[in-house]
Design a protein around this motif. Structure first.
Motif, PDB file in Angstrom:
ATOM      1  N   GLU A  18       0.831  -1.190   0.000  1.00 36.02           N
ATOM      2  CA  GLU A  18       0.000   0.000   0.000  1.00 36.02           C
ATOM      3  C   GLU A  18       0.874   1.251   0.000  1.00 36.02           C
ATOM      4  OE1 GLU A  18      -2.767  -0.124   3.201  1.00 36.02           O
ATOM      5  OE2 GLU A  18      -3.860  -1.811   2.362  1.00 36.02           O
ATOM      6  N   ALA A  20       1.988   4.952   1.138  1.00 38.19           N
ATOM      7  CA  ALA A  20       1.979   5.719   2.381  1.00 38.19           C
ATOM      8  C   ALA A  20       0.929   6.824   2.290  1.00 38.19           C
ATOM      9  CB  ALA A  20       3.352   6.318   2.628  1.00 38.19           C
ATOM     10  N   PRO A  21       0.254   7.147   3.389  1.00 38.09           N
ATOM     11  CA  PRO A  21      -0.789   8.180   3.363  1.00 38.09           C
ATOM     12  C   PRO A  21      -0.305   9.529   2.836  1.00 38.09           C
ATOM     13  CG  PRO A  21      -0.838   6.997   5.443  1.00 38.09           C
ATOM     14  CD  PRO A  21       0.382   6.515   4.702  1.00 38.09           C
ATOM     15  N   GLU A  22       0.936   9.917   3.153  1.00 37.05           N
ATOM     16  CA  GLU A  22       1.459  11.198   2.689  1.00 37.05           C
ATOM     17  C   GLU A  22       1.574  11.220   1.167  1.00 37.05           C
ATOM     18  OE1 GLU A  22       3.433   9.213   4.886  1.00 37.05           O
ATOM     19  OE2 GLU A  22       2.401  10.081   6.596  1.00 37.05           O
ATOM     20  N   GLN A  24      -0.167   9.276  -0.895  1.00 35.48           N
ATOM     21  CA  GLN A  24      -1.535   9.219  -1.422  1.00 35.48           C
ATOM     22  C   GLN A  24      -2.134  10.624  -1.447  1.00 35.48           C
ATOM     23  OE1 GLN A  24      -3.331   6.291  -2.492  1.00 35.48           O
ATOM     24  NE2 GLN A  24      -4.555   7.910  -3.380  1.00 35.48           N
ATOM     25  N   GLU A  25      -1.898  11.389  -0.389  1.00 33.30           N
ATOM     26  CA  GLU A  25      -2.393  12.768  -0.325  1.00 33.30           C
ATOM     27  C   GLU A  25      -1.809  13.597  -1.459  1.00 33.30           C
ATOM     28  OE1 GLU A  25      -2.072  16.638   2.643  1.00 33.30           O
ATOM     29  OE2 GLU A  25      -1.595  14.649   3.417  1.00 33.30           O
ATOM     30  N   ASN A  48      -7.823  15.342   2.702  1.00 26.35           N
ATOM     31  CA  ASN A  48      -7.930  14.543   3.917  1.00 26.35           C
ATOM     32  C   ASN A  48      -8.688  13.256   3.644  1.00 26.35           C
ATOM     33  OD1 ASN A  48      -6.749  16.480   5.837  1.00 26.35           O
ATOM     34  ND2 ASN A  48      -8.501  17.728   5.217  1.00 26.35           N
ATOM     35  N   ASN A  49      -8.108  12.163   4.085  1.00 30.61           N
ATOM     36  CA  ASN A  49      -8.768  10.867   3.964  1.00 30.61           C
ATOM     37  C   ASN A  49      -9.858  10.801   5.019  1.00 30.61           C
ATOM     38  OD1 ASN A  49      -8.592   7.657   4.877  1.00 30.61           O
ATOM     39  ND2 ASN A  49      -8.706   8.071   2.706  1.00 30.61           N
ATOM     40  N   ASN A  53     -11.528   4.723   1.108  1.00 31.22           N
ATOM     41  CA  ASN A  53     -10.932   5.337  -0.090  1.00 31.22           C
ATOM     42  C   ASN A  53     -11.663   6.635  -0.475  1.00 31.22           C
ATOM     43  OD1 ASN A  53     -13.301   4.139  -0.928  1.00 31.22           O
ATOM     44  ND2 ASN A  53     -12.475   3.399  -2.846  1.00 31.22           N
ATOM     45  N   TRP A  55     -12.007  10.760   0.015  1.00 31.06           N
ATOM     46  CA  TRP A  55     -11.181  11.915   0.356  1.00 31.06           C
ATOM     47  C   TRP A  55     -11.972  13.200   0.228  1.00 31.06           C
ATOM     48  CZ3 TRP A  55      -5.771  12.045   1.374  1.00 31.06           C
ATOM     49  CH2 TRP A  55      -5.177  10.798   1.428  1.00 31.06           C
ATOM     50  N   ASN A  86      -5.199   4.531  -6.991  1.00 33.51           N
ATOM     51  CA  ASN A  86      -4.476   5.803  -6.871  1.00 33.51           C
ATOM     52  C   ASN A  86      -4.917   6.864  -7.873  1.00 33.51           C
ATOM     53  OD1 ASN A  86      -2.883   4.797  -4.707  1.00 33.51           O
ATOM     54  ND2 ASN A  86      -1.741   3.651  -6.222  1.00 33.51           N
TER      55      ASN A  86
END
Length: 100
Positions: A18, A20-22, A24-25, A48-49, A53, A55, A86
């Motif tokens: 997966e 990383a959240p950063e 993905q942002e 912001n998540n 899935n 945002w 993504n």
């Protein structure tokens, strides 16, 4: 027992792959800008998540009012996006390009 081990291994492999959240942002912000375009007075974009899935993306702009001594900021565009692989699968409201 071997099927349990296989399912645990699959979960671990999926978790490691997966994003990383950063990151993905950053990808969500980049895609919104690509579809929308860059407003001439762009201040910042918050992504912001909310859950899973989904945002929430807010595009902030800077405004200078005649009677003020400093800028003010407001959300000019706001989207609730669903992400798949993504990429933005759908957005509410739809992200339309800025007219120039």
């Amino acid at each position: 027992m071997s099927s349990t081990l296989e399912s645990i291994t699959d979960i671990n492999i999926k978790t490691r792959n997966e994003i990383a959240p950063e990151l993905q942002e950053e990808l969500v912000i980049e895609e919104v800008l690509e579809q929308l375009g860059t407003p001439h007075n762009l201040y910042k974009i918050d992504a912001n998540n909310v859950y899973d899935n989904r945002w929430r993306v807010d595009v902030w702009i800077e405004e200078w009012k005649e009677e003020s001594t400093g800028p003010s900021y407001r959300i000019a565009y706001s989207y609730f996006c669903t992400i798949k692989d993504n990429c933005i699968l759908k957005s509410n409201p739809e992200i339309l390009p800025l007219c120039r």
